[in-house]
Design a protein around this motif. Structure first.
Motif, PDB file in Angstrom:
ATOM      1  N   PHE A 236       2.337  -6.919   7.014  1.00  0.00           N
ATOM      2  CA  PHE A 236       2.899  -5.619   6.671  1.00  0.00           C
ATOM      3  C   PHE A 236       1.783  -4.619   6.387  1.00  0.00           C
ATOM      4  CE2 PHE A 236       7.139  -7.428   4.850  1.00  0.00           C
ATOM      5  CZ  PHE A 236       7.529  -7.748   6.142  1.00  0.00           C
ATOM      6  N   TYR A 237       2.058  -3.362   6.748  1.00  0.00           N
ATOM      7  CA  TYR A 237       1.137  -2.262   6.461  1.00  0.00           C
ATOM      8  C   TYR A 237       1.905  -1.155   5.753  1.00  0.00           C
ATOM      9  CZ  TYR A 237      -1.923  -4.485   9.934  1.00  0.00           C
ATOM     10  OH  TYR A 237      -2.701  -5.366  10.631  1.00  0.00           O
ATOM     11  N   THR A 238       1.175  -0.358   4.979  1.00  0.00           N
ATOM     12  CA  THR A 238       1.748   0.820   4.345  1.00  0.00           C
ATOM     13  C   THR A 238       0.867   2.026   4.635  1.00  0.00           C
ATOM     14  OG1 THR A 238       0.563   0.319   2.275  1.00  0.00           O
ATOM     15  CG2 THR A 238       2.855  -0.462   2.470  1.00  0.00           C
ATOM     16  N   GLU A 239       1.432   3.206   4.440  1.00  0.00           N
ATOM     17  CA  GLU A 239       0.681   4.432   4.652  1.00  0.00           C
ATOM     18  C   GLU A 239      -0.461   4.537   3.636  1.00  0.00           C
ATOM     19  OE1 GLU A 239       3.241   7.781   4.440  1.00  0.00           O
ATOM     20  OE2 GLU A 239       4.633   7.067   5.977  1.00  0.00           O
ATOM     21  N   SER A 240      -1.539   5.187   4.055  1.00  0.00           N
ATOM     22  CA  SER A 240      -2.655   5.465   3.150  1.00  0.00           C
ATOM     23  C   SER A 240      -2.972   6.949   3.214  1.00  0.00           C
ATOM     24  CB  SER A 240      -3.884   4.635   3.539  1.00  0.00           C
ATOM     25  OG  SER A 240      -4.496   5.162   4.708  1.00  0.00           O
ATOM     26  N   ASN A 241      -3.954   7.366   2.426  1.00  0.00           N
ATOM     27  CA  ASN A 241      -4.354   8.767   2.431  1.00  0.00           C
ATOM     28  C   ASN A 241      -4.976   9.188   3.763  1.00  0.00           C
ATOM     29  OD1 ASN A 241      -3.541   9.097  -0.230  1.00  0.00           O
ATOM     30  ND2 ASN A 241      -5.543   8.520  -1.059  1.00  0.00           N
ATOM     31  N   ASN A 242      -5.432   8.197   4.557  1.00  0.00           N
ATOM     32  CA  ASN A 242      -6.118   8.525   5.803  1.00  0.00           C
ATOM     33  C   ASN A 242      -5.367   8.078   7.048  1.00  0.00           C
ATOM     34  OD1 ASN A 242      -8.396   9.724   7.089  1.00  0.00           O
ATOM     35  ND2 ASN A 242      -9.234   7.696   7.508  1.00  0.00           N
ATOM     36  N   SER A 243      -4.151   7.549   6.880  1.00  0.00           N
ATOM     37  CA  SER A 243      -3.393   7.105   8.055  1.00  0.00           C
ATOM     38  C   SER A 243      -2.526   8.220   8.630  1.00  0.00           C
ATOM     39  CB  SER A 243      -2.497   5.917   7.690  1.00  0.00           C
ATOM     40  OG  SER A 243      -1.488   6.311   6.768  1.00  0.00           O
ATOM     41  N   GLY A 244      -2.171   9.177   7.798  1.00  0.00           N
ATOM     42  CA  GLY A 244      -1.193  10.176   8.198  1.00  0.00           C
ATOM     43  C   GLY A 244       0.213   9.671   7.920  1.00  0.00           C
ATOM     44  N   ASP A 245       1.162  10.575   7.934  1.00  0.00           N
ATOM     45  CA  ASP A 245       2.553  10.187   7.704  1.00  0.00           C
ATOM     46  C   ASP A 245       3.133   9.487   8.930  1.00  0.00           C
ATOM     47  OD1 ASP A 245       2.469  11.357   5.198  1.00  0.00           O
ATOM     48  OD2 ASP A 245       3.151  13.305   5.941  1.00  0.00           O
ATOM     49  N   ALA A 246       4.139   8.662   8.687  1.00  0.00           N
ATOM     50  CA  ALA A 246       4.798   7.943   9.782  1.00  0.00           C
ATOM     51  C   ALA A 246       5.567   8.923  10.662  1.00  0.00           C
ATOM     52  CB  ALA A 246       5.733   6.885   9.223  1.00  0.00           C
TER      53      ALA A 246
END
Length: 308
Positions: A236-246
């Motif tokens: 599983f992955y979650t959003e981060s400050n550097n991934s951008g919004d889904a």
């Protein structure tokens, strides 16, 4: 003390971390949907022992008057630091399972799942139906998210064409449940999932007449920087400050790939690459160990000067 001792220590520490990353990659060589990682090093801030000097000229406007040329500065490095541990999010190979709820994304995108109020994203499509007919992740029970065909929840009419709402919902496929269409009772007999993630149910009435209706469409998410996602375990992955919004949507739209049912995406770990990296890392560790040994010998010679 000699700077080489401490520089070599940073090298040992970083190569130990690199070996940890390689070991984790090899441990997950058969983990479906796993994405390999790569450790990168960077130089540590150096210690300047001499600054750079500009050429000396009697007339700065005329370079022909130069009396002494410029000299470069001298900086002695102090070792290395761990620069980053990058995720390599390339496509893994496919593995045929024949299980109708197993899914693989061919191209960009990640499945969306929920655990309680938390949303996660995954490339692993190892899904199944629970006792309530809900599509869930087989390992964790996380609920797979999709779009309910608008109007399908109505007890009297189900549209033949798929119309999607703005929000996501759980996907429930209860074979044997009875639905009413045009005043006739139909039973959900079977279902299928196509390359766009559309879940189509086949309904049969008491006379054996069958109709099909599109029930759901599986949601996919893309990110501006997939490598920036936080890894949470269980693939599983979650959003981060550097991934951008889904960026949510469905398969085949907005650069999202297609869905292959009956397949799972395998790990993208290449054992030949990992073994090569292991050799390089081992030699790097040995070389830094040797620097410490030689530095110790030099210090021993200095100590022995007093005795002689």
């Amino acid at each position: 003390m000699m700077r080489s001792l401490y520089s070599a220590i940073t090298g040992l520490r970083n190569h130990q971390t690199a070996m940890d990353v390689i070991g984790n990659n090899i441990a997950n060589v058969n983990t479906s949907g796993y994405k390999r990682e790569r450790a990168s090093f960077a130089t540590m801030l150096g210690q300047a022992s001499q600054g750079a000097s500009a050429p000396s000229m009697t007339n700065p406007a005329d370079i022909t008057t130069t009396t002494v040329g410029g000299t470069n500065g001298i900086t002695i490095g102090l070792g290395s630091v761990l620069g980053s541990v990058d995720k390599i999010m390339t496509q893994g190979s496919s593995s045929y399972t024949g299980k109708p709820t197993d899914m693989m994304i061919q191209g960009e995108g990640m499945f969306v799942v929920e655990v309680g109020t938390s949303t996660y994203y995954t490339r692993t499509g190892n899904f199944d139906l629970d006792e309530n007919g809900m599509v869930v992740d087989s390992n964790t029970g996380a609920k797979v998210q999709g779009y309910l065909n608008t109007g399908f929840a109505s007890p009297t009419a189900y549209p033949a064409n798929l119309t999607l709402p703005a929000s996501l919902s759980d996907i429930t496929i209860n074979r044997g449940d009875t639905y009413t269409l045009g005043g006739v009772a139909y039973t959900l007999d079977s279902y299928g999932i196509d390359s766009k993630g559309v879940v189509t149910g086949v309904f049969t009435d008491a006379s054996g007449n069958s109709i099909s209706r599109e029930m759901y469409q599986i949601a996919l998410a893309t990110f501006n920087n997939t490598n920036g996602l936080n890894y949470e375990g269980n693939n599983f992955y979650t959003e981060s400050n550097n991934s951008g919004d889904a960026n949510l949507g469905v398969a085949g739209s907005a650069e999202k790939g297609d869905i292959m049912t009956g397949y799972l995406e395998m790990s993208n770990v290449d054992l030949s690459q990992e073994f090569t990296d292991m050799i390089v890392t081992q030699r790097g560790f040995q070389a830094n160990s040797r620097v410490i040994t030689v530095s110790d010998s030099l210090l021993e010679e200095l100590i022995n000067l007093k005795r002689s």
